[in-house]
Design an enzyme around this catalytic site. Structure first.
Site, PDB file in Angstrom:
ATOM      1  N   ARG A   1       0.832  -1.213   0.000  1.00 25.41           N
ATOM      2  CA  ARG A   1       0.000   0.000   0.000  1.00 25.41           C
ATOM      3  C   ARG A   1       0.869   1.266   0.000  1.00 25.41           C
ATOM      4  O   ARG A   1       0.516   2.280  -0.614  1.00 25.41           O
ATOM      5  CB  ARG A   1      -0.896  -0.032   1.245  1.00 25.41           C
ATOM      6  CG  ARG A   1      -1.927   1.052   1.297  1.00 25.41           C
ATOM      7  CD  ARG A   1      -2.955   0.766   2.361  1.00 25.41           C
ATOM      8  NE  ARG A   1      -3.913   1.824   2.467  1.00 25.41           N
ATOM      9  CZ  ARG A   1      -4.117   2.544   3.576  1.00 25.41           C
ATOM     10  NH1 ARG A   1      -3.444   2.281   4.684  1.00 25.41           N
ATOM     11  NH2 ARG A   1      -5.011   3.512   3.579  1.00 25.41           N
TER      12      ARG A   1
ATOM     13  N   HIS B   1       0.466   4.595  -2.373  1.00 27.93           N
ATOM     14  CA  HIS B   1       0.268   5.936  -1.820  1.00 27.93           C
ATOM     15  C   HIS B   1       1.446   6.865  -2.117  1.00 27.93           C
ATOM     16  O   HIS B   1       1.279   8.074  -2.195  1.00 27.93           O
ATOM     17  CB  HIS B   1       0.006   5.851  -0.311  1.00 27.93           C
ATOM     18  CG  HIS B   1      -1.373   5.376   0.008  1.00 27.93           C
ATOM     19  ND1 HIS B   1      -2.055   5.749   1.141  1.00 27.93           N
ATOM     20  CD2 HIS B   1      -2.212   4.565  -0.663  1.00 27.93           C
ATOM     21  CE1 HIS B   1      -3.266   5.172   1.151  1.00 27.93           C
ATOM     22  NE2 HIS B   1      -3.367   4.445   0.055  1.00 27.93           N
TER      23      HIS B   1
ATOM     24  N   ASN C   1      -3.077   8.181   5.095  1.00 34.93           N
ATOM     25  CA  ASN C   1      -1.738   7.610   5.327  1.00 34.93           C
ATOM     26  C   ASN C   1      -1.434   7.274   6.777  1.00 34.93           C
ATOM     27  O   ASN C   1      -0.436   6.603   7.044  1.00 34.93           O
ATOM     28  CB  ASN C   1      -0.657   8.579   4.816  1.00 34.93           C
ATOM     29  CG  ASN C   1      -0.550   8.556   3.303  1.00 34.93           C
ATOM     30  OD1 ASN C   1      -0.940   7.576   2.668  1.00 34.93           O
ATOM     31  ND2 ASN C   1      -0.047   9.628   2.724  1.00 34.93           N
TER      32      ASN C   1
ATOM     33  N   HIS D   1      -6.196  -5.894  -2.459  1.00 33.46           N
ATOM     34  CA  HIS D   1      -7.029  -6.047  -1.266  1.00 33.46           C
ATOM     35  C   HIS D   1      -7.290  -7.521  -0.948  1.00 33.46           C
ATOM     36  O   HIS D   1      -8.231  -7.849  -0.247  1.00 33.46           O
ATOM     37  CB  HIS D   1      -8.343  -5.267  -1.422  1.00 33.46           C
ATOM     38  CG  HIS D   1      -8.154  -3.779  -1.349  1.00 33.46           C
ATOM     39  ND1 HIS D   1      -9.188  -2.872  -1.497  1.00 33.46           N
ATOM     40  CD2 HIS D   1      -7.035  -3.032  -1.133  1.00 33.46           C
ATOM     41  CE1 HIS D   1      -8.707  -1.650  -1.374  1.00 33.46           C
ATOM     42  NE2 HIS D   1      -7.409  -1.713  -1.170  1.00 33.46           N
TER      43      HIS D   1
END
Ligand code: HEM
Length: 335
Positions: free
Chosen positions: A65, A69, A98, A196
């Site tokens: 992730r 980001h 975040n 996911h």
């Protein structure tokens, strides 16, 4: 009519961005650090990530992730790693999406090991990309080459992160638009959402879907499978601790497989931004295909990760906007 116009805008954006993203990719190369006399750069990152995941398997999801980001805000330039400083008083890591990102210390450990072996050579942006690639494989997913040669940026702002990262409430059209703005196609958005398949969220992110959902007798979002909603209610009691952890994939929570798509077609995914990929006519077919063909999805996922990792990269040529940070949390000028 407005919908048609939005789709036309999206098509124009695809055409414009395809050319620029291909150009950017050409500047990175597989094995870049071999040409910089740092033969073991990738092995050192791999060793650090392996040790971290052996110690705490849940860190793998956060490293994957982290790359997403990082790349969506200022490009893949490690701007997500910068701590607050006079130059960047409210950095990306303070933005709401975040604050749950973990694994910064894994990147620090890899950087410290690399500085001993190859001082001032390996960028923090490349460490993030390699760590995410390794985290996929070490969680049982596919192995793939990750081109390197990124430089680190000097700018980091929570506001940019908040406006560039998609919300879990986003519709298909909003998700598609946000990915297209980064040069990624709708199919790549669907493919990358398959990440996911590992990791977790907290009860507070899903309470509104399983209790008091507007306009239903049961209080459950009708797009969620009812048995799954009952399972989620057991994990997240109405008056319980909303910071409890909920696996994104309840069937194989730590395995990087295509279970996300199998879950999605039976209404067993957590966020509205996941559900929409299985409900919207624009994305349903591709999501279903990924549920039926794991090999195909694996190949597409690896390609999409490499493509995402090339977003607005800073390289030494043709301009000098970046640097190789000595400490991933601070720009060299801020040291
Ligand atoms: C399509 C738009 C996306 C949205 C709206 C979205 C949203 C979210 C949200 C809300 C969480 C839970 C965070 C938390 O509660 O701490 C999450 C977790 C996660 N996301 Fe996404 N995401 C998207 C795409 C992606 C992509 C493209 C990737 C990587 C390729 C990714 C990888 C992950 C992973 C691995 C986790 C679990 C993190 C952990 O366990 O620490 N997501 N995402």
């Amino acid at each position: 009519m407005a919908r048609v116009r939005t789709w036309l805008q999206i098509l124009a954006l695809v055409a414009a961005l395809r050319y620029s993203s291909v150009q950017v990719e050409a500047q990175l190369m597989v094995g870049f650090y071999r040409t910089r006399n740092c033969l073991y750069a990738e092995a050192i990152v791999r060793q650090t990530v392996t040790a971290a995941i052996n110690d705490d398997p849940s860190v793998a999801a956060s490293l994957i992730r982290m790359l997403f980001h990082d790349c969506f805000v200022e490009g893949c330039d490690a701007s997500i790693l910068l701590d607050a400083s006079p130059q960047n008083p409210v950095p990306e890591k303070d933005a709401v999406p975040n604050v749950s990102i973990r694994g910064f210390e894994v990147i620090d450990a890899a950087k410290a090991a690399l500085e001993k072996t190859c001082p001032s050579t390996v960028s923090c942006a490349d460490i993030i990309a390699l760590a995410a690639r390794d985290a996929v494989e070490l969680s049982g997913g596919q192995s793939f080459n990750m081109p390197t040669g990124r430089l680190d940026g000097t700018v980091s702002s929570a506001d940019s992160a908040a406006s560039s990262l998609p919300s879990p409430l986003s519709s298909t059209i909003e998700l598609t638009q946000m990915f297209l703005e980064q040069g990624l196609s709708q199919d790549e958005m669907i493919t990358l959402s398959g990440a996911h398949t590992i990791g977790s969220t907290t009860c507070k992110q899903i309470m509104s879907r399983i209790y008091g959902f507007d306009g239903t007798k049961t209080g459950v979002d009708p797009n969620i499978d009812f048995d799954y909603a009952l399972y989620l209610r057991r994990l997240c009691p109405e008056d319980g601790n909303t910071s409890r952890s909920v696996p994104l994939d309840s069937v194989s929570p730590n395995k990087f497989d295509n279970m996300y798509y199998m879950n999605g077609i039976t209404g067993r995914v957590l966020f509205p931004s996941d559900t929409t990929l299985f409900e919207d006519g624009q994305t349903q077919f591709a999501s279903k295909l990924n549920s039926q063909n794991e090999d195909l999805w694996e190949v597409k996922f690896a390609n999409a990760m490499v493509h995402m990792s090339s977003i607005k990269v800073k390289t030494a040529w043709p301009d000098q906007r970046g640097e190789v940070r000595l400490n991933c949390r601070v720009t060299n000028a801020g040291k």
